[in-house]
Write an enzyme that holds these catalytic residues in place. Sequence first.
Site, PDB file in Angstrom:
ATOM      1  N   ARG A  59       0.827  -1.212   0.000  1.00  0.00           N
ATOM      2  CA  ARG A  59       0.000   0.000   0.000  1.00  0.00           C
ATOM      3  C   ARG A  59       0.864   1.268   0.000  1.00  0.00           C
ATOM      4  O   ARG A  59       0.539   2.263  -0.643  1.00  0.00           O
ATOM      5  CB  ARG A  59      -0.929  -0.012   1.209  1.00  0.00           C
ATOM      6  CG  ARG A  59      -1.875   1.164   1.219  1.00  0.00           C
ATOM      7  CD  ARG A  59      -3.018   0.960   2.202  1.00  0.00           C
ATOM      8  NE  ARG A  59      -3.992   2.033   2.068  1.00  0.00           N
ATOM      9  CZ  ARG A  59      -4.357   2.815   3.086  1.00  0.00           C
ATOM     10  NH1 ARG A  59      -3.840   2.649   4.285  1.00  0.00           N
ATOM     11  NH2 ARG A  59      -5.248   3.767   2.888  1.00  0.00           N
ATOM     12  N   HIS A  63       0.631   4.347  -2.642  1.00  0.00           N
ATOM     13  CA  HIS A  63       0.463   5.758  -2.258  1.00  0.00           C
ATOM     14  C   HIS A  63       1.614   6.607  -2.785  1.00  0.00           C
ATOM     15  O   HIS A  63       1.415   7.724  -3.247  1.00  0.00           O
ATOM     16  CB  HIS A  63       0.373   5.890  -0.727  1.00  0.00           C
ATOM     17  CG  HIS A  63      -0.982   5.557  -0.188  1.00  0.00           C
ATOM     18  ND1 HIS A  63      -1.463   6.064   0.987  1.00  0.00           N
ATOM     19  CD2 HIS A  63      -1.962   4.761  -0.673  1.00  0.00           C
ATOM     20  CE1 HIS A  63      -2.693   5.600   1.207  1.00  0.00           C
ATOM     21  NE2 HIS A  63      -3.006   4.793   0.229  1.00  0.00           N
ATOM     22  N   ASN A  91      -3.686   8.614   6.328  1.00  0.00           N
ATOM     23  CA  ASN A  91      -2.493   7.887   6.785  1.00  0.00           C
ATOM     24  C   ASN A  91      -2.882   6.652   7.594  1.00  0.00           C
ATOM     25  O   ASN A  91      -2.044   5.889   8.023  1.00  0.00           O
ATOM     26  CB  ASN A  91      -1.583   8.799   7.617  1.00  0.00           C
ATOM     27  CG  ASN A  91      -2.226   9.225   8.919  1.00  0.00           C
ATOM     28  OD1 ASN A  91      -3.372   8.897   9.182  1.00  0.00           O
ATOM     29  ND2 ASN A  91      -1.479   9.936   9.737  1.00  0.00           N
ATOM     30  N   HIS A 188      -5.871  -5.712  -2.799  1.00  0.00           N
ATOM     31  CA  HIS A 188      -6.699  -5.910  -1.611  1.00  0.00           C
ATOM     32  C   HIS A 188      -6.845  -7.390  -1.248  1.00  0.00           C
ATOM     33  O   HIS A 188      -7.677  -7.738  -0.428  1.00  0.00           O
ATOM     34  CB  HIS A 188      -8.058  -5.222  -1.789  1.00  0.00           C
ATOM     35  CG  HIS A 188      -7.948  -3.721  -1.799  1.00  0.00           C
ATOM     36  ND1 HIS A 188      -8.922  -2.880  -2.282  1.00  0.00           N
ATOM     37  CD2 HIS A 188      -6.943  -2.905  -1.379  1.00  0.00           C
ATOM     38  CE1 HIS A 188      -8.525  -1.616  -2.154  1.00  0.00           C
ATOM     39  NE2 HIS A 188      -7.320  -1.605  -1.624  1.00  0.00           N
ATOM     40  N   THR A 243      -8.158 -14.571   3.208  1.00  0.00           N
ATOM     41  CA  THR A 243      -6.782 -15.095   3.282  1.00  0.00           C
ATOM     42  C   THR A 243      -5.828 -13.895   3.294  1.00  0.00           C
ATOM     43  O   THR A 243      -5.096 -13.661   2.341  1.00  0.00           O
ATOM     44  CB  THR A 243      -6.481 -16.015   2.077  1.00  0.00           C
ATOM     45  OG1 THR A 243      -6.759 -15.271   0.867  1.00  0.00           O
ATOM     46  CG2 THR A 243      -7.340 -17.263   2.092  1.00  0.00           C
ATOM     47  N   ASP A 248      -3.426 -14.026  -3.320  1.00  0.00           N
ATOM     48  CA  ASP A 248      -4.156 -14.976  -4.173  1.00  0.00           C
ATOM     49  C   ASP A 248      -5.323 -14.246  -4.830  1.00  0.00           C
ATOM     50  O   ASP A 248      -5.413 -13.022  -4.728  1.00  0.00           O
ATOM     51  CB  ASP A 248      -4.638 -16.179  -3.326  1.00  0.00           C
ATOM     52  CG  ASP A 248      -5.469 -15.726  -2.131  1.00  0.00           C
ATOM     53  OD1 ASP A 248      -6.028 -14.608  -2.167  1.00  0.00           O
ATOM     54  OD2 ASP A 248      -5.573 -16.496  -1.153  1.00  0.00           O
TER      55      ASP A 248
HETATM   56  C1  HEM Z   1      -8.544   1.547  -6.503  1.00  0.00           C
HETATM   57  C2  HEM Z   1      -8.456   2.467  -5.576  1.00  0.00           C
HETATM   58  C3  HEM Z   1      -8.110   2.141  -4.170  1.00  0.00           C
HETATM   59  C4  HEM Z   1      -8.794   2.559  -3.065  1.00  0.00           C
HETATM   60  C5  HEM Z   1     -10.009   3.455  -3.043  1.00  0.00           C
HETATM   61  C6  HEM Z   1      -8.130   1.989  -1.917  1.00  0.00           C
HETATM   62  C7  HEM Z   1      -8.517   2.202  -0.610  1.00  0.00           C
HETATM   63  C8  HEM Z   1      -7.975   1.559   0.482  1.00  0.00           C
HETATM   64  C9  HEM Z   1      -8.392   1.770   1.845  1.00  0.00           C
HETATM   65  C10 HEM Z   1      -9.443   2.764   2.303  1.00  0.00           C
HETATM   66  C11 HEM Z   1      -7.692   0.923   2.617  1.00  0.00           C
HETATM   67  C12 HEM Z   1      -7.830   0.694   4.125  1.00  0.00           C
HETATM   68  C13 HEM Z   1      -7.208   1.749   4.988  1.00  0.00           C
HETATM   69  C14 HEM Z   1      -7.588   1.468   6.418  1.00  0.00           C
HETATM   70  O1  HEM Z   1      -8.761   1.578   6.742  1.00  0.00           O
HETATM   71  O2  HEM Z   1      -6.702   1.111   7.188  1.00  0.00           O
HETATM   72  C15 HEM Z   1      -6.826   0.170   1.755  1.00  0.00           C
HETATM   73  C16 HEM Z   1      -5.968  -0.807   2.171  1.00  0.00           C
HETATM   74  C17 HEM Z   1      -5.060  -1.432   1.355  1.00  0.00           C
HETATM   75  N1  HEM Z   1      -4.855  -1.174   0.020  1.00  0.00           N
HETATM   76 FE1  HEM Z   1      -6.022  -0.044  -1.180  1.00  0.00          FE
HETATM   77  N2  HEM Z   1      -7.092   1.223  -2.341  1.00  0.00           N
HETATM   78  C18 HEM Z   1      -7.023   1.299  -3.696  1.00  0.00           C
HETATM   79  C19 HEM Z   1      -6.078   0.723  -4.507  1.00  0.00           C
HETATM   80  C20 HEM Z   1      -5.013  -0.026  -4.034  1.00  0.00           C
HETATM   81  C21 HEM Z   1      -3.888  -0.439  -4.837  1.00  0.00           C
HETATM   82  C22 HEM Z   1      -3.660  -0.043  -6.276  1.00  0.00           C
HETATM   83  C23 HEM Z   1      -3.097  -1.194  -4.029  1.00  0.00           C
HETATM   84  C24 HEM Z   1      -1.788  -1.875  -4.361  1.00  0.00           C
HETATM   85  C25 HEM Z   1      -1.546  -2.455  -5.517  1.00  0.00           C
HETATM   86  C26 HEM Z   1      -3.735  -1.266  -2.735  1.00  0.00           C
HETATM   87  C27 HEM Z   1      -3.276  -1.995  -1.672  1.00  0.00           C
HETATM   88  C28 HEM Z   1      -3.832  -1.970  -0.411  1.00  0.00           C
HETATM   89  C29 HEM Z   1      -3.379  -2.822   0.677  1.00  0.00           C
HETATM   90  C30 HEM Z   1      -2.301  -3.888   0.598  1.00  0.00           C
HETATM   91  C31 HEM Z   1      -4.147  -2.468   1.799  1.00  0.00           C
HETATM   92  C32 HEM Z   1      -4.027  -3.041   3.208  1.00  0.00           C
HETATM   93  C33 HEM Z   1      -3.034  -2.208   4.000  1.00  0.00           C
HETATM   94  C34 HEM Z   1      -2.691  -2.762   5.353  1.00  0.00           C
HETATM   95  O3  HEM Z   1      -3.308  -3.725   5.817  1.00  0.00           O
HETATM   96  O4  HEM Z   1      -1.762  -2.231   5.974  1.00  0.00           O
HETATM   97  N3  HEM Z   1      -4.883  -0.523  -2.767  1.00  0.00           N
HETATM   98  N4  HEM Z   1      -7.018   0.583   0.459  1.00  0.00           N
HETATM   99  C1  LIG Z   2      -1.656  10.519  10.942  1.00  0.00           C
HETATM  100  O1  LIG Z   2      -1.933  11.905  10.813  1.00  0.00           O
HETATM  101  C2  LIG Z   2      -2.291  12.521  12.025  1.00  0.00           C
HETATM  102  C3  LIG Z   2      -2.589  13.958  11.713  1.00  0.00           C
HETATM  103  O2  LIG Z   2      -3.545  14.066  10.689  1.00  0.00           O
HETATM  104  C4  LIG Z   2      -1.109  12.381  13.021  1.00  0.00           C
HETATM  105  O3  LIG Z   2      -1.502  12.937  14.272  1.00  0.00           O
HETATM  106  C5  LIG Z   2      -0.729  10.910  13.198  1.00  0.00           C
HETATM  107  O4  LIG Z   2       0.446  10.810  13.966  1.00  0.00           O
HETATM  108  C6  LIG Z   2      -0.469  10.257  11.841  1.00  0.00           C
HETATM  109  N1  LIG Z   2      -0.236   8.824  12.018  1.00  0.00           N
HETATM  110  C7  LIG Z   2       0.826   8.175  11.505  1.00  0.00           C
HETATM  111  C8  LIG Z   2       0.873   6.721  11.739  1.00  0.00           C
HETATM  112  O5  LIG Z   2       1.710   8.745  10.896  1.00  0.00           O
END
Ligand code: HEM
Ligand SMILES: *[C@@H]1O[C@H](CO)[C@@H](O)[C@H](O)[C@H]1NC(C)=O
Length: 316
Positions: A59, A63, A91, A188, A243, A248
């Site tokens: 992720r 970003h 973040n 995802h 999973t 996968d």
């Molecule tokens: C298509 C548009 C996308 C949207 C709107 C989106 C949105 C999000 C959001 C909202 C989260 C969860 C954040 C949280 O609540 O902690 C997330 C997690 C994640 N996203 Fe996406 N994402 C997108 C595309 C992608 C792409 C392109 C990748 C990588 C190729 C990706 C990989 C991931 C991964 C691996 C997580 C899990 C992160 C973790 O567990 O630390 N996403 N995404």
């Molecule tokens: C995420 O951003 C907030 C401010 O918007 C900050 O207080 C916090 O430390 C940040 N968290 C991480 C993990 O960087």
Amino acid sequence: MASLVALVSAFLILQILSPVDALSTNYYDHTCPQLEATVTAAVKQAMMNDKTVPAALLRMHFHDCFIRGCDGSVLLNSTGGNTAEKDGPPNISLHAFYVIDNAKKAVEALCPGVVSCADILALAARDAVALSGGPTWNVPKGRLDGRTSKASDTRQLPAPIFNISQLQQSFSQRGLSMEDLVALSGGHTLGFAHCSSFQNRIHNFSPTTDVDPSLSPSFAANLRNVCPLGNTANNAGSTLDSTTTTFDNVYFKMLRQGQSIFSSDQALLTNPQTKALVSKFASSQQEFNKAFIQSMIKMSSLTGGQEIRLDCKVAR
Ligand code: HEM
Ligand SMILES: *[C@@H]1O[C@H](CO)[C@@H](O)[C@H](O)[C@H]1NC(C)=O
Ligand SMILES: *[C@@H]1O[C@H](CO)[C@@H](O)[C@H](O)[C@H]1NC(C)=O
Ligand SMILES: *[C@@H]1O[C@H](CO)[C@@H](O)[C@H](O)[C@H]1NC(C)=O
């Protein structure tokens, strides 16, 4: 002699045709031959203690690439006068920055001042996928690190409530197609989401229904259970597929069954082209892997930096 001349001129033409800043898979072959093994070791080491590391790295790379190109801007710390991307609004759950810092330290010890943080992050994301049971590929390298990281830029990231036209626009602005959108959404297959990222689907969805009707009722009931209205537990949420540490195609299978987490996942079923791709990837892990590799290379070739940072958190 004639063939030697032909060979030399062919070489010169190739040199001229390829732009100076083009990425190449053998970019560090002479300047840092141990780079890839060093990054892989750092990712492996971190994974032994924390199974959430691969999702975080994948992720983080996404970003990075979507804001100012893959230039390591996501890694920079805030400074006195500037709030960096990593401290910006979405973040939530960006973590495991220490893995990149450890890798960078090890790389600096071997080949000082040569390898960009952006390249290390691209390699770490590839390793994260491969070490989670996913495919591996050669990563084109030669990115430079950027000096700018602004919290306000994170508004440019696609939001989990985006519909298909908003997603398409976000991706096409970066030269990425609908196929890239579907393949990369397959990221995802790893990781976790906090309640706030999908609460729009399970509470007050619309004036007429509390829950997104495209969700499977039992799946939605589970989500409402872990994320009640007014939830205050900071770390409550759901894995993105069943999973969560394995790369996968289960994400696509679940998506077809009304078991996706974000509205942006569900949106992939609202357009005939993306819907067909979801079906294709749900029925073939191989097709998904192939498409994912291609789209990752495309996404991670969006460059934009100017320097080789020594500390990934600090611009020079
Ligand atoms: C298509 C548009 C996308 C949207 C709107 C989106 C949105 C999000 C959001 C909202 C989260 C969860 C954040 C949280 O609540 O902690 C997330 C997690 C994640 N996203 Fe996406 N994402 C997108 C595309 C992608 C792409 C392109 C990748 C990588 C190729 C990706 C990989 C991931 C991964 C691996 C997580 C899990 C992160 C973790 O567990 O630390 N996403 N995404
Ligand atoms: C995420 O951003 C907030 C401010 O918007 C900050 O207080 C916090 O430390 C940040 N968290 C991480 C993990 O960087
Ligand atoms: C960067 O920020 C982190 C988290 O706030 C902090 O622990 C670290 O010391 C900072 N590093 C530098 C070089 O500013
Ligand atoms: C997506 O949302 C935008 C902004 O709300 C809206 O203008 C557009 O019509 C929507 N598109 C679809 C396909 O729902």
